[in-house]
Design an enzyme around this catalytic site. Structure first.
Site, PDB file in Angstrom:
ATOM      1  CG  HIS A   7      -0.626  -0.155   2.427  1.00 58.31           C
ATOM      2  ND1 HIS A   7      -0.132  -1.140   3.071  1.00 58.31           N
ATOM      3  CD2 HIS A   7       0.360   0.846   3.382  1.00 58.31           C
ATOM      4  CE1 HIS A   7       0.575  -0.668   4.476  1.00 58.31           C
ATOM      5  NE2 HIS A   7       0.536   0.261   4.523  1.00 58.31           N
ATOM      6  CG  HIS A  79       3.830   4.114   5.124  1.00 59.07           C
ATOM      7  ND1 HIS A  79       3.005   4.546   6.953  1.00 59.07           N
ATOM      8  CD2 HIS A  79       3.367   3.105   5.241  1.00 59.07           C
ATOM      9  CE1 HIS A  79       2.355   3.961   6.323  1.00 59.07           C
ATOM     10  NE2 HIS A  79       2.458   2.696   5.667  1.00 59.07           N
ATOM     11  CD  GLU A 130       3.354  -0.214   7.196  1.00 58.99           C
ATOM     12  OE1 GLU A 130       2.591   0.218   6.419  1.00 58.99           O
ATOM     13  OE2 GLU A 130       3.285  -0.907   8.378  1.00 58.99           O
TER      14      GLU A 130
HETATM   15 CO    CO Z   1       1.267   1.113   6.746  1.00 55.91          CO
END
Ligand code: CO
Length: 134
Positions: A7, A79, A130
């Protein structure tokens, strides 16, 4: 080592308005909002055919994204999340190469119930990264 883009996370000031923008203006499929008190955020996921967009709004007084929103009142990209097969092996490899893992270096349970870690933006082209065990 990294696999699919899981994502892209965008911090928003008004989660309902951002959800409406993605649902109504962009015509995307959006999830119901979910509070993640342990992360200090409320999330909505925008489901795209090849990835997801994670809309993040602060939850509670000590939200880790409160400062981001102060610096970027209109919101902004926060992120990128990449999938890895083995998060501990990925962490060890990253640390051995000199990359900084944020926090205590132990994976936490992320928004999808899977272990995640965050990597220092200065080590990755100015982008908070991440990694999630997929
Ligand atoms: Co995230």
């Amino acid at each position: 080592m990294i696999g699919r883009l899981n994502h892209v996370a965008i911090v928003v000031a008004d989660l309902a308005a951002a959800t409406a923008t993605y649902r109504d203006t962009l015509g995307a499929r959006v999830s119901a909002p979910r509070d993640l008190p342990e992360h200090g955020v409320t999330t909505v996921f925008v489901e795209l055919p090849n990835t997801r967009i994670e809309l993040l709004a602060p939850l509670g007084e000590n939200s880790p994204i409160a400062r981001f929103l102060q610096a970027n009142p209109a919101g902004g990209m926060h992120h990128l999340c990449y999938e890895v097969e083995d998060i501990l092996a990925a962490r060890d490899r990253l640390q051995a190469s000199g990359a900084r893992v944020l926090g205590d270096g132990e994976p936490k349970t992320g928004a999808h119930g899977k272990p995640v870690l965050f990597l220092h933006p200065k080590d990755f082209c100015g982008t908070l990264v991440e990694i999630e065990e997929a």
